[in-house]
Design an enzyme around this catalytic site. Structure first.
Site, PDB file in Angstrom:
ATOM      1  N   HIS A 188      49.330  16.340   5.437  1.00 16.40           N
ATOM      2  CA  HIS A 188      50.486  15.441   5.297  1.00 16.40           C
ATOM      3  C   HIS A 188      51.575  16.047   4.437  1.00 16.40           C
ATOM      4  O   HIS A 188      52.744  15.703   4.576  1.00 16.40           O
ATOM      5  CB  HIS A 188      50.029  14.081   4.785  1.00 16.40           C
ATOM      6  N   GLU A 431      44.085   8.469  18.642  1.00 14.18           N
ATOM      7  CA  GLU A 431      43.894   9.651  17.789  1.00 14.18           C
ATOM      8  C   GLU A 431      42.419   9.942  17.582  1.00 14.18           C
ATOM      9  O   GLU A 431      42.053  10.782  16.771  1.00 14.18           O
ATOM     10  CB  GLU A 431      44.650   9.526  16.465  1.00 14.18           C
ATOM     11  N   CYS A 502      53.154  10.785  18.855  1.00 21.41           N
ATOM     12  CA  CYS A 502      53.820  10.823  17.554  1.00 21.41           C
ATOM     13  C   CYS A 502      53.203  11.889  16.634  1.00 21.41           C
ATOM     14  O   CYS A 502      53.652  12.062  15.510  1.00 21.41           O
ATOM     15  CB  CYS A 502      53.808   9.458  16.888  1.00 21.41           C
TER      16      CYS A 502
HETATM   17  C1  PEP Z   1      48.286  11.910  13.956  1.00 22.55           C
HETATM   18  O1  PEP Z   1      47.118  11.852  13.579  1.00 22.55           O
HETATM   19  O2  PEP Z   1      48.705  12.660  14.848  1.00 22.55           O
HETATM   20  C2  PEP Z   1      49.302  11.031  13.339  1.00 22.55           C
HETATM   21  C3  PEP Z   1      50.518  10.916  13.822  1.00 22.55           C
HETATM   22  O3  PEP Z   1      48.954  10.390  12.183  1.00 22.55           O
HETATM   23  P1  PEP Z   1      48.802  11.138  10.767  1.00 22.55           P
HETATM   24  O4  PEP Z   1      49.319  12.532  10.923  1.00 22.55           O
HETATM   25  O5  PEP Z   1      49.589  10.357   9.767  1.00 22.55           O
HETATM   26  O6  PEP Z   1      47.338  11.084  10.539  1.00 22.55           O
HETATM   27 MG    MG Z   2      46.460  10.259  12.292  1.00 22.30          MG
END
Ligand code: PEP
Ligand code: MG
Length: 545
Positions: A188, A431, A502
């Site tokens: 992140h 996911e 996303c």
């Molecule tokens: C993902 O897992 O692709 C997602 C968009 O969520 P995060 O990256 O916040 O886990």
């Molecule tokens: Mg995710």
């Protein structure tokens, strides 16, 4: 000149001075002191400096995030004056003849433990505040508080690694680039760097961190992952040229603003942006995104030192919806856990946190937290075009439970005479491989799917996204991942739902054509990638094989 190579996670060039990030949990050493009076004086001076810093932060927060969010810094100032806390520190210095840093650290641990053992949730959460103010005093004692805050010069932040909570706390206006010795490209922190449009390199290595110091001149090439420390004139010249070319390319992309996301043969796709906070909206608008495809709402929690209240959340969601003036805004409910740890949630240490108690699993077992967020979301919905999506879904039962809770929140608001929109779209993230495989069963329950490729890749390939040592095994274009996305797209459409992506893969322009051919309806990417993806879409011709 010294050159170090890591992995670039946002392509741009930065030239400036290094600021070595002081990790908050740096170990404090116990040292014997003879002059305890001097040690107590040092403590008092560090405390005075801390009060001054906190009052400056309070004023800044008041302007930027409002009174409710700023209040915590006032509370921190008051905590610094707590008699028991101060007595404990001075007693330890006097009786044990030890340095002030260690006395503060021991007191912080004792007080935090005491708060943690209390039944009241509010008091429990004070444990994190005690650690926070104590870290500040220790920082001031050792002269290691972020002096960079006092200067307006932008700097290259260099760290061992950065936790998401540390990254959000940085003053974004003063960061030229990030370089971390460790970290992985789907973490992140890397995602935040992309959202912030700043050059970032991860995995530059321990040697890099050992050999640099505050104020060293450096060049960060986020394209190649190279960092040049004390660059020679030839390198500087080359990099300045590269920086100018990159800026020119980005300027040219600006000409695509206002243009449609349409292929040569007339196929349209939505290109939305991902955000982590209200402060990112400016970039969404500046890059002409058609909406927000992912608002990672957990950052509201990570930025806070206690659970954000319904009113605080309502204000943030309302602001985003109003700023987007009727364009779609998809807010993902709390996805805390795994690498996004928040002290006041008091989550247990886990063997495999990515496979553990996170996201929807927390929401379904802590309905108090979940309902507060849903109430804020539903109430804010009247200010724009809201979609709500739920992370880490693996089953029909979970989805049904989530939808039941949404209905109970609506009934509650009805009984209180509170307004909400009837047109909120509800969606789930795809996911986990489980969700993709049963997407035929999930699609009839929701309005949309949004594929989180970061986690989908991690779980499909059994590759921890936080572990830089296995990046060579992470094939982001792996057929298994692509097949799961295609399967989800087919099932979504069969049942009248739409599907977006996303995760970071949505911005991979090598795959844009493939995604369009699968029938993906929306790509949600970091704001700075919106125009690049638009450019790619406009050069695709789906009528040609
Ligand atoms: C993902 O897992 O692709 C997602 C968009 O969520 P995060 O990256 O916040 O886990
Ligand atoms: Mg995710």
């Amino acid at each position: 000149m010294d050159k170090y190579t890591g992995k670039g996670v946002y392509g741009a060039i930065a030239i400036g001075k290094i600021s070595v990030f002081k990790q908050q949990d740096a170990e404090v050493k116990r040292m014997h002191v003879d002059d305890t009076e001097n040690e107590k004086r040092r403590f008092e001076e560090a405390k005075t400096a801390s009060v001054k810093q906190l009052s400056e932060i309070y004023q800044k927060a008041l302007k930027e995030v409002g009174e409710a969010n700023a209040a915590i810094f006032e509370i921190h100032q008051m905590m610094l004056d707590d008699e028991d806390y101060n007595d404990s520190i001075t007693n330890i210095i006097e009786t044990q003849h030890i340095n002030a840093e260690y006395a503060v650290a021991v007191t912080a641990d004792n007080f935090a433990e005491m708060f943690r053992s209390m039944d009241d949730a509010y008091m429990k959460a004070r444990a994190a505040d005690i650690q926070d103010i104590s870290n500040r005093i220790i920082g001031n004692l050792s002269g290691e508080t972020s002096e960079e805050n006092s200067s307006d010069e932008k700097v290259i932040i260099c760290a061992y690694d950065l936790a998401p909570s540390e990254t959000v706390a940085l003053d974004k206006d003063k960061v030229l680039a990030f370089v971390t010795a460790h970290g992985s490209s789907n973490s992140h922190t890397a995602i935040l760097a992309r959202n912030m449009n700043i050059p970032a390199i991860i995995g530059a290595g321990d040697e890099f961190l050992k050999n640099i110091k505050d104020g060293d001149q450096a060049i960060v090439d986020g394209f190649t992952g190279e960092v040049f420390v004390s660059p020679d004139s030839e390198t500087s010249e080359k990099m300045l040229k590269k920086q100018a070319q990159d800026e020119e390319k980005k300027r040219l992309l600006q000409e695509l603003k206002g243009k449609e996301n349409i292929t040569i043969d007339g196929h349209k796709v939505n290109i939305y942006a991902n955000i982590g906070s209200v402060g990112d909206i400016g970039k969404v608008l500046a890059n002409d995104a058609g909406g927000i495809g992912l608002f990672r709402s957990e950052f509201l929690y990570l930025e806070n030192s206690d659970f954000p209240t319904e009113e605080e959340q309502f204000a943030a969601y309302k602001k985003v919806l109003e700023s987007m003036a009727g364009k779609k805004v998809i807010i993902r409910t709390l996805d805390i856990g795994a690498d996004k740890q928040c002290d006041y949630f008091q989550l247990k240490k886990e063997e495999n946190p990515a496979l553990g108690y996170r996201a929807i699993r927390i929401c379904l077992t802590r309905p108090d937290i979940f309902k507060t967020q849903l109430r804020a979301l539903y109430r804010a919905s009247v200010y724009g075009n809201l979609g709500i999506m739920f992370p880490m879904i693996t089953s029909v039962l979970e989805t049904e439970k989530v939808l039941d809770i949404c209905n109970s929140v609506k009934a509650e608001l009805d009984s209180e005479g509170m307004a909400y929109s009837e047109n909120i779209e509800l969606g789930i993230m795809i996911e986990t491989p489980a969700a993709a495989v049963i997407s035929d069963k999930l699609a009839p329950l929701v309005d949309f799917f949004s594929v989180g490729t970061n986690d989908l890749t991690q779980y499909t390939l059994a590759c921890d996204r936080q572990n830089p040592d296995i990046e060579q095994f992470v094939d982001t274009h792996h057929e298994a991942v692509l097949r799961l996305i295609e399967m989800s797209a087919t099932n979504a459409h069969k049942h009248g739902a739409w599907i977006g992506i996303c995760g970071e893969l949505g911005a991979d322009t090598k795959l844009t054509e493939k995604f369009l051919r699968m029938g993906i309806d929306e790509l949600s990417v970091s704001p700075s990638f919106v125009l690049k993806v638009r450019e790619t879409v406009r050069n695709i011709n789906l009528s040609q094989e």
